[in-house]
Write a protein that holds these residues in place. Structure first.
Motif, short mmCIF file in Angstrom:
data_model
loop_
_atom_site.label_atom_id
_atom_site.label_comp_id
_atom_site.label_asym_id
_atom_site.label_seq_id
_atom_site.Cartn_x
_atom_site.Cartn_y
_atom_site.Cartn_z
N GLN A 131 1.88 15.59 3.97
CA GLN A 131 2.15 15.17 2.55
C GLN A 131 0.29 14.22 3.09
O GLN A 131 0.64 13.45 3.74
CB GLN A 131 2.40 13.74 1.87
CG GLN A 131 4.40 14.80 1.87
CD GLN A 131 3.77 16.02 0.61
OE1 GLN A 131 3.25 15.96 -0.11
NE2 GLN A 131 3.99 17.09 0.97
N ILE A 132 -0.70 14.53 2.58
CA ILE A 132 -2.06 13.44 2.12
C ILE A 132 -1.37 12.07 1.86
O ILE A 132 -0.82 11.77 0.88
CB ILE A 132 -2.92 13.79 1.66
CG1 ILE A 132 -4.20 13.36 1.81
CG2 ILE A 132 -2.57 13.60 -0.11
CD1 ILE A 132 -5.13 14.02 3.32
N TYR A 133 -1.85 11.21 2.69
CA TYR A 133 -1.11 10.33 2.33
C TYR A 133 -2.46 9.23 2.03
O TYR A 133 -3.89 8.95 2.44
CB TYR A 133 -1.47 8.58 3.01
CG TYR A 133 -1.04 7.45 3.68
CD1 TYR A 133 0.59 6.63 3.31
CD2 TYR A 133 -1.90 6.66 4.30
CE1 TYR A 133 0.57 5.55 2.73
CE2 TYR A 133 -2.03 5.14 3.72
CZ TYR A 133 -0.46 4.80 2.82
OH TYR A 133 -0.19 3.52 3.12
N ARG A 134 -3.10 8.42 0.56
CA ARG A 134 -3.74 8.39 0.21
C ARG A 134 -3.91 6.50 0.24
O ARG A 134 -4.88 5.99 0.14
CB ARG A 134 -3.32 8.57 -0.97
CG ARG A 134 -3.88 10.29 -1.50
CD ARG A 134 -4.12 10.12 -3.04
NE ARG A 134 -4.03 12.24 -2.99
CZ ARG A 134 -4.90 12.92 -3.34
NH1 ARG A 134 -6.29 12.81 -3.07
NH2 ARG A 134 -4.35 14.16 -3.18
N GLY A 135 -2.76 6.12 0.30
CA GLY A 135 -3.03 4.31 0.48
C GLY A 135 -2.92 3.85 -1.12
O GLY A 135 -2.66 5.00 -1.79
N GLY A 136 -3.19 2.64 -1.16
CA GLY A 136 -3.13 1.79 -2.71
C GLY A 136 -3.73 1.81 -3.69
O GLY A 136 -4.34 1.93 -4.35
#
Length: 301
Positions: free
Chosen positions: A143-148
């Motif tokens: 999964q793409i990790y977008r962060g907060g």
């Protein structure tokens, strides 16, 4: 068969393609990127209208610069200042009446490699796009990790090289030291008294002739990139790091970067004996934005 439109909005050109559901690009073209947001949107409307006359379009996928939220809101827009603070998805849907998905350009490249490229079979990897600046897409557990705040993976903002204390600190960032334009070309031109060089291939040609400044510029460039990649390695331990952007097709570039990573790693006792991910070119290169944008559009539908 379903058909999609892929749009890759870059700082220089908007690349566009008619893509089928298998990821095959049936037709592609490009237009110059305007500095005005309204003109870009008008060009997109024209592109979509042309493709709509050829095939029924299921959805539009857009690859765009800057920090892009999941809903298509552009927190930033890279060099396209008119895109700061707008919802690009809504703007395009309003003009085309076709469901649209908008993704950060480096994330789109990462998705493309997962679907059709060199990330097939990997579940945790980083796709770095080396161009005018540095972008990156981080995949964790597929999964793409977008962060907060939607900006995870933006290694271009990372500080890697020293600058004078009276300079803007962004000048020590990876984008301003390890990118092709803001890094390599800027370094060479800043230290040269000759006509400005605008093509990185010229610097490689000069380096082959043992030009001192060209060699120094490449060493600075590789050092900045290698530091950024090593920081990524120790922070996230990806399975593989893929390098995209036009320069990734240059075997001299990849050999120089790999050699610099190995050199810096060998001189750091903390990481010398650690196993690092392989660093290799991305497969899809100039088509990555189009294919990745369409992949996201398919996932969203």
């Amino acid at each position: 068969m379903k058909y999609y439109i892929g749009l890759d909005i870059g700082g220089t050109t908007i690349k566009c393609g008619l893509v089928d559901e298998t990821g095959k690009i049936i037709e592609k073209d490009s237009v110059k990127t305007s500095i005005k947001g309204e003109e870009i949107l008008q060009n997109i409307e024209t592109i979509v209208s042309q493709f709509k006359s050829e095939k029924p379009i299921t959805a539009i996928g857009v690859s765009a610069p800057g920090i892009v939220q999941k809903d298509g809101f552009m927190t930033t827009g890279g060099a396209i200042k008119d895109f700061f603070g707008i919802n690009l998805k809504e703007e395009i849907e309003k003009r085309t009446d076709i469901k649209t998905t908008v993704e950060n350009d480096a994330n789109a490249a990462a998705f493309a490699e997962q679907w059709k490229g060199n990330a097939i079979g990997f579940h945790n990897y980083y796709c770095m796009v080396v161009g005018t600046g540095i972008g990156g897409g981080l995949i964790i557990n597929d999964q793409i990790y977008r962060g907060g705040h939607g900006m995870a993976g933006e290694l271009g903002m990372m500080s890697v090289m020293n600058v004078d204390n009276d300079q803007h600190l962004e000048l020590n960032s990876l984008s301003f030291t390890g990118a092709t334009v803001f890094g390599l070309l800027n370094y060479y031109n800043h230290h040269s008294d000759k006509p400005e060089v605008t093509d990185a291939r010229v610097i490689y040609e000069l380096a082959d002739k043992k030009d001192k400044l060209a060699l120094e510029s490449l060493d600075f460039f590789y050092t900045a990139l290698a530091k950024g990649i090593i920081n990524l390695m120790v922070a996230l331990d990806p399975e593989i790091v893929l390098i995209g952007g036009g320069i990734s097709a240059n075997s001299q570039f990849m050999e120089g970067l790999q050699a610099k990573i190995a050199d810096l790693k060998s001189r750091n006792s903390d990481v010398r004996d650690l196993t690092f991910a392989e660093v290799k070119p991305a497969k899809l290169r100039n088509d990555a934005g189009i294919i990745g944008a369409v992949y996201r559009a398919i996932q969203a539908n």
